[in-house]
Design a protein around this motif. Structure first.
Motif, mmCIF file in Angstrom:
data_model
loop_
_atom_site.group_PDB
_atom_site.id
_atom_site.type_symbol
_atom_site.label_atom_id
_atom_site.label_comp_id
_atom_site.label_asym_id
_atom_site.label_seq_id
_atom_site.Cartn_x
_atom_site.Cartn_y
_atom_site.Cartn_z
ATOM 1 N N LEU A 245 52.301 35.191 15.858
ATOM 2 C CA LEU A 245 51.438 36.240 15.305
ATOM 3 C C LEU A 245 52.173 37.571 15.099
ATOM 4 C CD1 LEU A 245 48.290 37.292 15.238
ATOM 5 C CD2 LEU A 245 48.778 37.879 17.612
ATOM 6 N N TYR A 246 52.858 38.017 16.145
ATOM 7 C CA TYR A 246 53.480 39.345 16.089
ATOM 8 C C TYR A 246 54.648 39.401 15.108
ATOM 9 C CZ TYR A 246 50.696 40.882 20.072
ATOM 10 O OH TYR A 246 49.644 41.236 20.894
ATOM 11 N N HIS A 247 55.299 38.250 14.884
ATOM 12 C CA HIS A 247 56.392 38.249 13.913
ATOM 13 C C HIS A 247 55.868 38.383 12.487
ATOM 14 C CE1 HIS A 247 58.776 36.147 17.231
ATOM 15 N NE2 HIS A 247 59.289 37.343 17.070
ATOM 16 N N LEU A 248 54.586 38.096 12.310
ATOM 17 C CA LEU A 248 53.974 38.284 10.994
ATOM 18 C C LEU A 248 53.435 39.700 10.829
ATOM 19 C CD1 LEU A 248 51.991 34.921 10.764
ATOM 20 C CD2 LEU A 248 53.982 35.554 9.392
ATOM 21 N N LEU A 249 53.123 40.338 11.940
ATOM 22 C CA LEU A 249 52.491 41.660 11.869
ATOM 23 C C LEU A 249 53.496 42.804 11.933
ATOM 24 C CD1 LEU A 249 49.474 41.056 14.293
ATOM 25 C CD2 LEU A 249 49.392 41.203 11.799
ATOM 26 N N LEU A 250 54.643 42.564 12.552
ATOM 27 C CA LEU A 250 55.565 43.664 12.831
ATOM 28 C C LEU A 250 56.950 43.393 12.263
ATOM 29 C CD1 LEU A 250 54.668 43.990 16.630
ATOM 30 C CD2 LEU A 250 53.845 45.484 14.810
ATOM 31 N N ASP A 251 57.729 44.446 12.096
ATOM 32 C CA ASP A 251 59.153 44.274 11.800
ATOM 33 C C ASP A 251 59.948 45.229 12.686
ATOM 34 O OD1 ASP A 251 59.670 46.849 10.441
ATOM 35 O OD2 ASP A 251 58.328 46.055 8.925
ATOM 36 N N SER B 27 48.086 38.159 23.565
ATOM 37 C CA SER B 27 47.660 38.006 22.177
ATOM 38 C C SER B 27 46.305 37.318 22.017
ATOM 39 C CB SER B 27 48.718 37.220 21.399
ATOM 40 O OG SER B 27 49.072 36.063 22.103
ATOM 41 N N LEU B 28 45.868 36.557 23.010
ATOM 42 C CA LEU B 28 44.656 35.762 22.829
ATOM 43 C C LEU B 28 43.452 36.620 22.430
ATOM 44 C CD1 LEU B 28 44.959 33.302 25.865
ATOM 45 C CD2 LEU B 28 44.977 32.657 23.448
ATOM 46 N N GLU B 29 43.306 37.768 23.086
ATOM 47 C CA GLU B 29 42.104 38.568 22.870
ATOM 48 C C GLU B 29 42.054 39.215 21.492
ATOM 49 O OE1 GLU B 29 44.245 38.800 25.391
ATOM 50 O OE2 GLU B 29 43.270 39.143 27.324
ATOM 51 N N ILE B 30 43.210 39.420 20.889
ATOM 52 C CA ILE B 30 43.241 40.234 19.672
ATOM 53 C C ILE B 30 43.812 39.508 18.454
ATOM 54 C CG2 ILE B 30 43.332 42.466 20.844
ATOM 55 C CD1 ILE B 30 46.364 42.339 20.600
ATOM 56 N N ALA B 31 44.233 38.267 18.647
ATOM 57 C CA ALA B 31 44.923 37.559 17.563
ATOM 58 C C ALA B 31 44.075 37.479 16.293
ATOM 59 C CB ALA B 31 45.319 36.158 18.033
ATOM 60 N N ALA C 267 42.020 31.878 35.671
ATOM 61 C CA ALA C 267 40.739 32.549 35.381
ATOM 62 C C ALA C 267 40.945 33.676 34.373
ATOM 63 C CB ALA C 267 40.136 33.088 36.673
ATOM 64 N N ASP C 268 42.027 34.432 34.546
ATOM 65 C CA ASP C 268 42.332 35.501 33.574
ATOM 66 C C ASP C 268 42.561 34.911 32.183
ATOM 67 O OD1 ASP C 268 42.312 37.411 35.595
ATOM 68 O OD2 ASP C 268 44.470 37.193 35.977
ATOM 69 N N GLY C 269 43.331 33.841 32.148
ATOM 70 C CA GLY C 269 43.661 33.220 30.867
ATOM 71 C C GLY C 269 42.430 32.672 30.167
ATOM 72 N N PHE C 270 41.548 32.032 30.947
ATOM 73 C CA PHE C 270 40.335 31.484 30.334
ATOM 74 C C PHE C 270 39.433 32.617 29.825
ATOM 75 C CE2 PHE C 270 40.932 27.649 33.303
ATOM 76 C CZ PHE C 270 41.762 27.049 32.372
ATOM 77 N N ASP C 271 39.382 33.690 30.596
ATOM 78 C CA ASP C 271 38.611 34.859 30.149
ATOM 79 C C ASP C 271 39.183 35.380 28.822
ATOM 80 O OD1 ASP C 271 36.952 37.041 30.039
ATOM 81 O OD2 ASP C 271 37.973 38.177 31.613
ATOM 82 N N ALA C 272 40.519 35.454 28.755
ATOM 83 C CA ALA C 272 41.182 35.924 27.527
ATOM 84 C C ALA C 272 40.876 34.988 26.359
ATOM 85 C CB ALA C 272 42.683 36.017 27.750
ATOM 86 N N VAL D 60 50.334 31.928 19.286
ATOM 87 C CA VAL D 60 49.954 33.155 19.995
ATOM 88 C C VAL D 60 50.979 33.562 21.062
ATOM 89 C CG1 VAL D 60 47.494 32.983 19.576
ATOM 90 C CG2 VAL D 60 48.459 31.820 21.558
ATOM 91 N N ASN D 61 51.528 32.585 21.762
ATOM 92 C CA ASN D 61 52.539 32.870 22.788
ATOM 93 C C ASN D 61 52.091 34.002 23.710
ATOM 94 O OD1 ASN D 61 54.557 30.966 21.587
ATOM 95 N ND2 ASN D 61 54.197 32.338 19.886
ATOM 96 N N HIS D 62 50.977 33.760 24.314
ATOM 97 C CA HIS D 62 50.317 34.729 25.200
ATOM 98 C C HIS D 62 51.145 34.894 26.471
ATOM 99 C CE1 HIS D 62 46.650 36.737 26.676
ATOM 100 N NE2 HIS D 62 46.825 36.086 27.823
#
Lengths: 313, 435
Positions: free
Chosen positions: B271-277, B340-344, B81-86, B317-319
């Motif tokens: 996603l995060y490997h593209l946004l961060l170093d 990551s789902l909510e903000i990707a 349920a949490d995941g589907f909400d996300a 996303v690898n949530h």
């Protein structure tokens, strides 16, 4: 004299020359006090300090405890062996419980890099790093710097060579940041499996793989303790080869300056990183380092607590 | 759980939107959507809701690679349920589910997961399962791959491929045998390449910052050596493979070379490997603890180059939900992973579309990952079926707060940061959720 710019002591990376100078100058005053018949001052009377040691330590904890007692602080020792940490309590919960006891300063040692900063982010107490993983051990570096200044007058322009397991050494990291800030030139030397793999640290220091060249112009040599588990981890073939290649011996010192200082953070593996006749010989200032350790830790605690040594001395 | 305002099954009228026509965004004064028939008007009893998009983008909903909602074994951490909400909050209509908490390694487990998924009232998503190729992940016993691929007792069908999460391959012989056996199914093998001996206890990228901080590093060769072993085995057996969460240019080069030789190799980048170093390590914040690790700025540039030249097939996303107490420790002792789902979409859209254009950006986030696992597309304007879409205001910044996340976890390095865009809302299987 103005106050320290730092509010906590996490490490020496990024700490200003002003702050290091202030700590060393205060430590010199405390060093004098330690030579008096009555060694205790009331500087931190009423303050409570907890020594939060998640790793085994005898020397550093004792040195801190003595410094705290010399400053008249109330001290509590908290080690993971006798704490609820072993029962699964999180670091934050441990800290909050301790903080509820109205602790003013936390001296912490932990195997994890960044634990002092983590505690500061989650607490109102002043945090002093007594060693975090292989990251930093700032008070060890400060006492090393105090010892060199005491013996050589200044760090400015001096050549300091650090030999041994640089990769896993928090002492080496703190020393290279602190000493380069104070104008010394630092040379690192060690087996290629025990030095940093990347060049980031090398921007600030010289890397010299040949130990004879590394000691040639050194005013001070710091030998690092070699952990015996490095042999099990295939980082070194044997103690014997390490001693013969990187150990500080009389033979090696023939390549060094006549009055070179020999230093070691302790405890020493005699006959491995340092031969006994060197550890106990004329060049050795190892016991001065121990004494200076108490003075430096008094200065750090006193200054972070916001006081001034000369007002209370 | 903090549920968003959700209006079940509505017909939707989107006004003043820029609509994705399959090639570009075109201004449309009004888009009418039927809850059950999508763009083809039907007759139903549902209410009609009107949304003024004020020039926002209406695009296909996203398909997420790398979902694990922990249920049932760790439903104390997170639930379906949490995941589907996300997913709904973030505009995802489907995803590839790979259960590390409950490896899907036999037919009974698959059946149980299907049953659990189908019993969720909030399940309106296109979820595909990835099966394990070893029992329990990382073992040297084969999972029941043929039955897993078959999946006879479920409408969802069998697993769409095989992967062992981020568990290391025990030895090369088992890798060969797993591929050799799994080849019977015709399914793709998914790997997160990581040589366990080169990783050892490493927790961050081995580089300038790990040296500076004295933290144990994971070298690039831990990834490339494992990837090379996989590729050589796949070449030998002629099995299609996918590399999950590639972190460095050297692995992408292996992919390019393999493709030149005719191999069927796909890959994604997190996603995060593209946004961060790895300069973020200086903060010593466990929110940046990821596995595989966030690598250097040079590596990040190489990943972007792989996105631009088409080597990378999808942005994943690898949530990964992590309990608060597992993050309230020092970096090395913390549990790696991020939500990551909510903000990707609002985090990546602007940079992604600026670098590769809007068409390729939509492809990387929606069409390509869906195609990779054989899922249906988010919407088809000409078809008489449900339309799944997300409305994004690309120029309205959004500061990430705890309430943005579903469930009772909020582990993300972007918490407290300002994203360049914000989600107006998403319409999944006829249900509208505001952003």
């Amino acid at each position: 004299m103005s106050a320290l710019e730092i509010k906590h002591l996490f490490g020496l990376q990024g700490v200003s020359k002003h702050d290091i100078r202030m700590i060393l100058d205060n430590a010199k005053q405390f060093r004098e006090i330690l030579e008096r018949p009555v060694k205790k001052v009331p500087s931190l009377r009423g303050m409570t300090i907890v020594n939060l040691f998640f790793e085994n330590s005898t020397r550093t904890r004792t040195s801190f405890e003595l410094a705290e007692k010399r400053l008249s602080a109330d001290t509590v020792n908290f080690t993971s062996g006798n704490s609820s940490v072993k029962k699964g309590e999180t670091l934050v919960d441990t800290l909050r419980n301790i903080e509820s006891m109205k602790i003013d300063i936390v001296v912490v040692r932990h195997k994890g890099t960044g634990v002092p900063k983590f505690l500061a982010d989650n607490s109102k107490a002043i945090i002093v790093n007594a060693g975090d993983g292989a990251h930093e051990h700032p008070t060890q570096a400060l006492l090393d710097m105090l010892t060199i200044e005491e013996k050589l007058g200044t760090l400015e322009g001096k050549n300091v060579t650090i030999i041994g397991d640089i990769r896993h050494s928090r002492v080496a990291r703190s020393n290279l940041w602190g000493m380069t800030t104070m104008g010394a030139h630092v040379t690192l030397c060690g087996p290629s499996t025990l030095v940093p793999r990347n060049t980031s640290l090398m921007d600030h220091v010289t890397w010299e793989p040949d130990v004879k060249k590394a000691v040639k112009d050194a005013d001070a040599i710091i030998a690092l303790r070699l952990q015996k588990e490095r042999m099990d981890d295939a980082l070194l073939p044997s103690m014997r080869e390490y001693r013969n290649t990187f150990g500080i011996t009389n033979e090696l010192l023939e390549y060094a300056k006549d009055k070179v200082l020999i230093m070691h953070p302790g405890p020493i593996n005699r006959g491995v990183e340092l031969d006994s006749e060197i550890a106990d010989g004329e060049h050795s200032v190892i016991l001065d380092q121990v004494t200076n350790g108490v003075a430096v830790r008094m200065a750090v605690l006193f200054l972070l607590a916001g006081g001034r040594a000369n007002e209370n001395a | 759980m903090r549920m968003r305002k959700e209006i079940p099954l509505v017909n939707l009228v989107l006004k003043n939107a820029k609509f994705w026509n399959g090639n570009s965004f075109e201004p449309r004064g009004e888009i009418r959507l039927d809850a059950q028939n999508g763009f083809v008007a039907g007759s139903n009893k549902f209410e009609t809701k009107e949304i003024d998009c004020k020039g926002a983008l209406v695009m296909p909903a996203l398909f997420g690679l790398g979902l694990d909602f922990m249920e049932p074994l760790r439903d104390d951490v997170y639930t379906f349920a949490d995941g589907f909400d996300a997913m709904h909050r973030g505009g995802f209509y489907g995803g590839l589910y790979e259960s590390a908490a409950n490896p899907i390694d036999d037919a009974d487990t698959l059946s149980a997961m299907n049953h659990r998924l189908d019993s969720q009232a909030s399940n309106r998503f296109d979820i595909k399962f990835l099966g394990a190729f070893s029992k329990g992940f990382g073992s040297d016993s084969l999972a029941e791959m043929v039955e897993l691929a078959d999946g006879e007792d479920s409408e969802r069908g069998g697993v769409v491929g095989f992967g062992d999460g981020n568990a290391a391959i025990p030895h090369s012989r088992f890798l060969r045998l797993a591929m050799e056996y799994g080849k019977m199914t015709g399914k793709r093998f998914f790997f997160q390449p990581m040589d366990k001996t080169l990783r050892k206890s490493g927790c961050v990228h081995e580089g300038a910052y790990s040296d500076m901080l004295g933290m144990k590093g994971i070298p690039r060769i831990a990834e490339t050596i494992a990837a090379y072993t996989v590729l050589e085995t796949a070449r030998f057996l002629n099995v299609p493979v996918h590399f999950k969460q590639v972190t460095c240019g050297e692995t992408l080069e292996l992919v390019r070379n393999a493709r030149k030789q005719g191999m069927d190799v796909t890959c994604d980048v997190n996603l995060y490997h593209l946004l961060l170093d790895d300069s973020c390590l200086e903060l010593l914040d466990s929110a940046y603890h990821m596995l595989p690790p966030i690598r250097s700025a040079e590596d990040r540039d190489a990943l972007w180059a792989g996105i631009v030249d088409g080597t990378v097939d999808a942005v994943s996303v690898n949530h990964t939900p992590v309990l608060r107490q597992d993050t309230e420790v020092n970096f090395e002792d913390s549990v790696p992973g991020a939500l990551s789902l909510e903000i990707a979409l609002p985090a990546i859209w602007k940079e992604l579309s600026a670098r590769v254009g809007e068409a390729r950006a939509v492809d990387l986030l929606s069409t390509a990952p869906a195609k990779l696992v054989g899922a249906s597309v988010a919407f088809d304007e000409s078809a008489n079926k449900v339309a799944n879409l997300v409305v994004l205001d690309p120029n309205k910044p959004h500061k990430v707060v705890e309430a943005d996340f579903a469930g009772h976890v909020c582990n993300s390095p972007l918490l407290g940061k300002e994203l360049p865009s914000s989600i107006v809302g998403s319409y999944i299987s006829g249900v509208w959720t505001e952003g």
